[in-house]
Write a protein that holds these residues in place. Sequence first.
Motif, PDB file in Angstrom:
ATOM      1  N   ASP A 188       0.837  -1.210   0.000  1.00 57.60           N
ATOM      2  CA  ASP A 188       0.000   0.000   0.000  1.00 57.60           C
ATOM      3  C   ASP A 188       0.866   1.253   0.000  1.00 57.60           C
ATOM      4  O   ASP A 188       1.902   1.309   0.676  1.00 57.60           O
ATOM      5  CB  ASP A 188      -0.898   0.042   1.245  1.00 57.60           C
ATOM      6  CG  ASP A 188      -1.997  -0.996   1.203  1.00 57.60           C
ATOM      7  OD1 ASP A 188      -2.237  -1.554   0.118  1.00 57.60           O
ATOM      8  OD2 ASP A 188      -2.618  -1.234   2.255  1.00 57.60           O
ATOM      9  N   MET A 189       0.434   2.258  -0.748  1.00 56.28           N
ATOM     10  CA  MET A 189       1.033   3.594  -0.674  1.00 56.28           C
ATOM     11  C   MET A 189       0.299   4.414   0.380  1.00 56.28           C
ATOM     12  O   MET A 189      -0.849   4.131   0.708  1.00 56.28           O
ATOM     13  CB  MET A 189       0.923   4.315  -2.023  1.00 56.28           C
ATOM     14  CG  MET A 189       1.813   3.783  -3.121  1.00 56.28           C
ATOM     15  SD  MET A 189       1.573   4.763  -4.631  1.00 56.28           S
ATOM     16  CE  MET A 189       2.172   6.387  -4.081  1.00 56.28           C
ATOM     17  N   SER A 190       0.975   5.410   0.870  1.00 60.22           N
ATOM     18  CA  SER A 190       0.337   6.357   1.783  1.00 60.22           C
ATOM     19  C   SER A 190      -0.221   7.510   0.957  1.00 60.22           C
ATOM     20  O   SER A 190       0.514   8.382   0.495  1.00 60.22           O
ATOM     21  CB  SER A 190       1.356   6.880   2.804  1.00 60.22           C
ATOM     22  OG  SER A 190       0.755   7.832   3.654  1.00 60.22           O
ATOM     23  N   LEU A 191      -1.522   7.497   0.730  1.00 68.77           N
ATOM     24  CA  LEU A 191      -2.202   8.548  -0.041  1.00 68.77           C
ATOM     25  C   LEU A 191      -3.134   9.292   0.912  1.00 68.77           C
ATOM     26  O   LEU A 191      -4.284   8.916   1.118  1.00 68.77           O
ATOM     27  CB  LEU A 191      -2.981   7.928  -1.205  1.00 68.77           C
ATOM     28  CG  LEU A 191      -2.151   7.103  -2.195  1.00 68.77           C
ATOM     29  CD1 LEU A 191      -3.044   6.446  -3.235  1.00 68.77           C
ATOM     30  CD2 LEU A 191      -1.100   7.986  -2.879  1.00 68.77           C
ATOM     31  N   ASP A 192      -2.599  10.338   1.516  1.00 68.49           N
ATOM     32  CA  ASP A 192      -3.289  10.986   2.626  1.00 68.49           C
ATOM     33  C   ASP A 192      -4.310  12.038   2.193  1.00 68.49           C
ATOM     34  O   ASP A 192      -5.039  12.574   3.037  1.00 68.49           O
ATOM     35  CB  ASP A 192      -2.263  11.651   3.552  1.00 68.49           C
ATOM     36  CG  ASP A 192      -1.285  10.644   4.146  1.00 68.49           C
ATOM     37  OD1 ASP A 192      -1.719   9.508   4.406  1.00 68.49           O
ATOM     38  OD2 ASP A 192      -0.105  10.998   4.334  1.00 68.49           O
ATOM     39  N   ASN A 193      -4.362  12.368   0.903  1.00 66.26           N
ATOM     40  CA  ASN A 193      -5.184  13.505   0.478  1.00 66.26           C
ATOM     41  C   ASN A 193      -6.336  13.134  -0.440  1.00 66.26           C
ATOM     42  O   ASN A 193      -6.963  14.011  -1.035  1.00 66.26           O
ATOM     43  CB  ASN A 193      -4.301  14.543  -0.217  1.00 66.26           C
ATOM     44  CG  ASN A 193      -3.309  15.175   0.742  1.00 66.26           C
ATOM     45  OD1 ASN A 193      -3.697  15.966   1.594  1.00 66.26           O
ATOM     46  ND2 ASN A 193      -2.044  14.813   0.626  1.00 66.26           N
ATOM     47  N   ILE A 194      -6.614  11.823  -0.549  1.00 69.28           N
ATOM     48  CA  ILE A 194      -7.699  11.448  -1.453  1.00 69.28           C
ATOM     49  C   ILE A 194      -9.077  11.812  -0.884  1.00 69.28           C
ATOM     50  O   ILE A 194     -10.084  11.684  -1.575  1.00 69.28           O
ATOM     51  CB  ILE A 194      -7.656   9.948  -1.798  1.00 69.28           C
ATOM     52  CG1 ILE A 194      -7.809   9.087  -0.543  1.00 69.28           C
ATOM     53  CG2 ILE A 194      -6.382   9.607  -2.552  1.00 69.28           C
ATOM     54  CD1 ILE A 194      -7.950   7.599  -0.866  1.00 69.28           C
ATOM     55  N   ASP A 195      -9.113  12.261   0.381  1.00 69.38           N
ATOM     56  CA  ASP A 195     -10.389  12.678   0.965  1.00 69.38           C
ATOM     57  C   ASP A 195     -10.723  14.133   0.651  1.00 69.38           C
ATOM     58  O   ASP A 195     -11.701  14.671   1.164  1.00 69.38           O
ATOM     59  CB  ASP A 195     -10.371  12.470   2.476  1.00 69.38           C
ATOM     60  CG  ASP A 195      -9.342  13.342   3.179  1.00 69.38           C
ATOM     61  OD1 ASP A 195      -8.462  13.898   2.481  1.00 69.38           O
ATOM     62  OD2 ASP A 195      -9.405  13.459   4.415  1.00 69.38           O
ATOM     63  N   LYS A 196      -9.920  14.786  -0.187  1.00 65.99           N
ATOM     64  CA  LYS A 196     -10.165  16.199  -0.503  1.00 65.99           C
ATOM     65  C   LYS A 196     -11.441  16.411  -1.318  1.00 65.99           C
ATOM     66  O   LYS A 196     -11.987  17.504  -1.353  1.00 65.99           O
ATOM     67  CB  LYS A 196      -8.975  16.808  -1.256  1.00 65.99           C
ATOM     68  CG  LYS A 196      -7.779  17.126  -0.368  1.00 65.99           C
ATOM     69  CD  LYS A 196      -6.751  17.941  -1.123  1.00 65.99           C
ATOM     70  CE  LYS A 196      -5.527  18.235  -0.249  1.00 65.99           C
ATOM     71  NZ  LYS A 196      -5.845  19.139   0.862  1.00 65.99           N
ATOM     72  N   VAL A 197     -11.904  15.369  -1.988  1.00 61.48           N
ATOM     73  CA  VAL A 197     -13.077  15.490  -2.855  1.00 61.48           C
ATOM     74  C   VAL A 197     -14.195  14.607  -2.310  1.00 61.48           C
ATOM     75  O   VAL A 197     -14.053  13.380  -2.243  1.00 61.48           O
ATOM     76  CB  VAL A 197     -12.732  15.073  -4.306  1.00 61.48           C
ATOM     77  CG1 VAL A 197     -13.969  15.178  -5.197  1.00 61.48           C
ATOM     78  CG2 VAL A 197     -11.598  15.915  -4.861  1.00 61.48           C
ATOM     79  N   GLN A 198     -15.301  15.236  -1.904  1.00 56.64           N
ATOM     80  CA  GLN A 198     -16.431  14.475  -1.369  1.00 56.64           C
ATOM     81  C   GLN A 198     -17.745  15.115  -1.791  1.00 56.64           C
ATOM     82  O   GLN A 198     -17.874  16.339  -1.844  1.00 56.64           O
ATOM     83  CB  GLN A 198     -16.383  14.408   0.164  1.00 56.64           C
ATOM     84  CG  GLN A 198     -15.252  13.568   0.721  1.00 56.64           C
ATOM     85  CD  GLN A 198     -15.270  13.510   2.240  1.00 56.64           C
ATOM     86  OE1 GLN A 198     -16.262  13.880   2.875  1.00 56.64           O
ATOM     87  NE2 GLN A 198     -14.183  13.044   2.831  1.00 56.64           N
TER      88      GLN A 198
END
Length: 308
Positions: A188-198
Amino acid sequence: METNLAQSLEITRDRAKYDDSVKELLADKQILARILKYTLDEFKSESIDDIINNIDEPEISKIRIEPGHTNTTDRIRKQSEEDNVPGEGKIFFDIRFSAYAGEEQIKVLINIEAQKSSDKNKLHYHLDNRILYYLGRMISSQKEVEFAKSDYDNLKAVRSIWICMDANDDEDSINRIQFVQDTIYGKDMSLDNIDKVQGVIIRLRRNEDLSASKNELIAMLEELLRKEKLEDKKKKLAGKYGLKMNEDTERRLNTMCNISELVLEEGLQQGTIKTLIDLVKDDLLDIEIAAERANLTVEEFKVLMEKK
């Protein structure tokens, strides 16, 4: 025919005034704060007063209703509520504002839409597609505004919240659209900002005679938009849901209730439906469009036509 068309135009304009008053009411910071608290994780642990204090002044737009029937009233504000990209059409957001969350006061860009329906058959498109489009525009419009050149780490989170008002008796719900990370192969990669779009869809029930929803936000919004006397509405909103009846909130409630009485109560509502029925019978209007304008299903509209 000219009389029927003229009546239809007047009714459409009156309905547009009502729709605008609903947007004004939803843009009250007391309402916005509760919507944010009960739909977005950034605000769920904050008090209503803190959220109110951290909301920028909302911008409210007047939207095109349909081709040839444009609401020509000047918009209240003309800034970021409209995104205009060369080669694309203009879109108008109902309500747009910024809010700041947490101790770090992280800026979140928010759009709230008042939508009569979430039904594909009424809209003629899937609502989630439109929400994704709005979110995309809110992201792309940040370049050279919220960040410059390749400074993508200054991209602000965007939230598009849709309040839909025609759910069946058991369909009151809050649904979230968001990116989910899925590792296809390897670590797994650390993708910490994919929650920016909701995106969020809040479905309110169209039947006003039901008991209060078990969800506090939906119950408040259904009470807010229910057709009833102003004083009764104020007492319930203050007593059950803690809204403070300050001058601004009372003004917005009063405006919506007055227009509701003018446009939607029994006398004019019967005139509205009669005009639409006459237009359909004269083959001047499609029954699907007439039913939508009357805020009914096609089946309900057909029943009314048989009674007239």
